[in-house]
Design an enzyme around this catalytic site. Structure first.
Site, short mmCIF file in Angstrom:
data_model
loop_
_atom_site.label_atom_id
_atom_site.label_comp_id
_atom_site.label_asym_id
_atom_site.label_seq_id
_atom_site.Cartn_x
_atom_site.Cartn_y
_atom_site.Cartn_z
CG ASP A 215 6.41 2.06 6.40
OD1 ASP A 215 6.15 1.57 5.29
OD2 ASP A 215 5.88 1.66 7.46
CD GLU A 277 3.37 3.85 2.64
OE1 GLU A 277 2.75 2.91 2.17
OE2 GLU A 277 3.76 3.84 3.83
C1 GLC Z 1 3.75 0.51 4.48
C2 GLC Z 1 4.52 -0.56 3.76
C3 GLC Z 1 3.88 -1.88 3.97
C4 GLC Z 1 3.82 -2.16 5.46
C5 GLC Z 1 3.18 -1.03 6.24
C6 GLC Z 1 3.46 -1.14 7.70
O1 GLC Z 1 2.50 0.73 3.93
O2 GLC Z 1 4.67 -0.22 2.42
O3 GLC Z 1 4.53 -2.91 3.31
O4 GLC Z 1 3.10 -3.34 5.68
O5 GLC Z 1 3.67 0.22 5.85
O6 GLC Z 1 4.81 -0.86 7.98
#
Ligand code: GLC
Ligand code: CA
Length: 552
Positions: A215, A277
């Site tokens: 994340d 991500e």
């Molecule tokens: C990422 C997740 C999202 C979350 C954010 C903070 O972007 O996909 O759902 O709110 O991180 O953890």
């Protein structure tokens, strides 16, 4: 070059895998409390096997106060008691593996929950203490420290600093949070934080977890040297620096962390993989996916893609070339737990798509969706990417062709983004519990209710109905995944150009071809045996908004 051949070695099962994202609280509820759970997932392993996915990615399953749907983790090495137990987790892994399905879990390293024992300890400790140093606490400005330390904003607005009350009851220090105030950011300069995450990835890898989704992987290290404090927070690539020296994101030193993770991952057989991500400049993605790094990075370039053959071609070429240049494979994503379902997006007009929050907040938003067109294009787009080299990430429910449920009253929404960020959309729609049957208190999601209201139309769109319908979206996905399993070999792709036509046509090894008609008129089908089509051919022609797979 590392001694391991992690990227190109023989055990790179993930390079062309189909990964199915499960948002655990909304997938299947075994005990009827309205919240999906691990037993629910276990009861659906057979469904996943029949669907034909190679792996599942589980969104956070950890203890959490759910300030951000589980992305606020209170304990990284346990299971939320509302979802299950560690023993059930082990059972789930065993059953998935027995069905030939691997598992990814979500690691959320940028921030914890404010309920995490470390944050609770920090609140009780003194300014300057080792407990506070695991997070980013600073004194405020002004005479009594009443002014926040910097102008930093938060993604879930407005401010990225929250002031605490010291144990003696006086207003105290401030802590930094890029997301909700219940999600304090870790201080990654602190060795204890680094150690603890190594422990976490070992913990889950020892339990048989095959991969990780990281994340906000690009945010961990921040420029906090010599009293410096970041003053803005924007994912906007026009603002974010492109050379590793940004205050907050994609700093060069973040890769030291992933190098140390890779060393752990490579101790397992097969080596564990991870997908970042990372919302960074595309030319900077490589580092996350390198041999010494995580292995893969999400390519989100198709998320905002209009239905246009030239745009698709450009994005596909770019992502393939980019992945190849760093030795990894790319990823294709149309839907996840953060975005409006792609069946709905593809049914929107250009103007709505260009400003989704405005569309979402308009009273007649449903009128702006061409549902049928959206469904057609979503299917065609997904079949197109499923024929491409690289891995494809599917989001639970998209196999049913689900549109975004838009019936949730504001007071039942849960997403902090909706409540706290002006001009945002709510991510609750795509998180509505799945419909498994036509009847029942929650359309077969479980024996009780559902933690978000489900729309009436679920009685027509669900697993039960689609099982029986040969032409359903579910059966199309099943066929596609089964064919793909038989046909996929290496990562070669060869374009077949049809100048002047709004089509994309390419060939893969094994005589496998994919042909998509982006135009609004039928076009002559290429030669070959049709093995799959998202719409029936008429007089040898491929209808508009249709993808066909052929074999020659
Ligand atoms: C990422 C997740 C999202 C979350 C954010 C903070 O972007 O996909 O759902 O709110 O991180 O953890
Ligand atoms: Ca439950």
């Amino acid at each position: 070059m590392s001694e391991h051949t992690f990227l190109k070695g023989p055990k790179n099962w993930w390079r062309q895998a189909v990964v199915y994202q499960i948002y655990p609280r909304s997938f299947a509820d075994a005990n009827g409390d309205g919240i999906g759970d691990l037993k629910g997932i276990i009861s659906r392993v057979e469904y996943l096997k029949q669907l034909g996915v190679d792996a599942v990615w589980l969104s956070p399953h950890y203890p959490s106060d759910l300030a951000d749907g589980g992305y606020d983790v209170a304990d990284y090495r346990d299971v939320d008691p509302r979802i299950g137990t560690l023993a059930e987790f082990d059972e789930m892994v065993e059953k998935l593996h027995a069905a030939g399905i691997r598992i990814f879990v979500d690691i959320v390293p940028n921030h914890s929950s404010d309920q995490h024992v470390w944050f609770q300890e920090a609140l009780k400790a003194k300014p300057g203490s080792p407990e506070r140093d695991r997070y980013i606490f600073r004194d405020g400005k002004g005479e009594t420290g009443e002014i926040r330390p910097s102008e930093l904003t938060s993604h879930f607005g407005p401010t990225g600093w929250t002031r605490i009350t010291e144990p003696d009851g006086t207003p105290g220090q401030w802590y930094l949070h890029l997301f909700a105030k219940e999600q304090p950011d870790f201080n990654w300069d602190n060795p204890e934080v680094r150690e603890d995450f190594l422990k976490t990835i070992k913990f889950w890898s020892d339990r048989g977890v095959d991969g990780y989704r990281i994340d906000v992987a690009h945010a961990l290290t921040k420029d906090l040297k010599d009293g410096h404090l970041p003053a803005r927070n924007s994912y906007d690539l026009k603002v974010m620096k492109n050379d590793g020296s940004d205050d907050l994101f994609d700093r060069d030193e973040v890769h030291e962390i992933y190098k140390s993770w890779r060393q752990v991952f490579n101790q397992y057989d097969p080596p564990r993989v991870a997908v970042a991500e990372a919302w960074v400049h595309p030319n900077r993605r490589a580092a996350y996916a390198s041999e010494e790094g995580l292995g893969q990075a999400f390519g989100f370039d198709l998320l905002g893609q209009l239905w246009d053959h030239k745009g698709f071609r450009k994005t596909i070429d770019f992502q393939l070339k980019e992945a190849e240049s760093f030795g990894s494979s790319t990823t294709w994503v149309f839907s996840n737990h953060d975005v409006v379902r792609h069946a709905t997006r593809f049914g929107l007009d250009k103007e709505s798509l260009a400003n989704l929050p405005k569309w979402f907040r308009s009273v007649d938003r449903e009128k702006k969706i061409n549902f049928e067109l959206g469904s057609q294009r979503a299917k065609a787009a997904t079949m197109l990417v499923l024929a491409l080299p690289g891995s494809t990430y599917l989001y639970q429910g998209e196999e049913l062709g689900l549109h975004e449920p838009l019936n949730i009253p504001s007071e039942q929404m849960q997403d902090p983004q909706w409540f706290r960020q002006e001009g945002s959309i709510s991510r609750d729609g795509c998180r509505v519990p799945l419909p498994w049957t036509s009847t029942g208190s929650s359309f077969g999601f479980g024996p009780g209710g559902a933690h978000l209201p489900q729309p009436e139309w679920f009685k027509e769109v669900n697993v039960e109905v689609e099982n029986k319908d040969e032409g359903s979206s579910l059966n199309l996905y099943r066929l596609a995944l089964a064919l793909r399993k038989q046909l996929v070999t290496d990562e070669k792709l060869e374009w077949i150009n049809h100048f002047g036509q709004k089509v994309l046509h390419f060939r893969r090894p094994n005589g496998w071809e994919s042909f998509t008609n982006f135009g609004n008129k039928p076009v002559k089908a290429p030669a070959g045996r049709v093995i799959l089509t998202t719409n029936k051919l008429v007089d040898g022609k491929v209808p508009a908004n249709t993808t066909v797979w052929l074999q020659r």
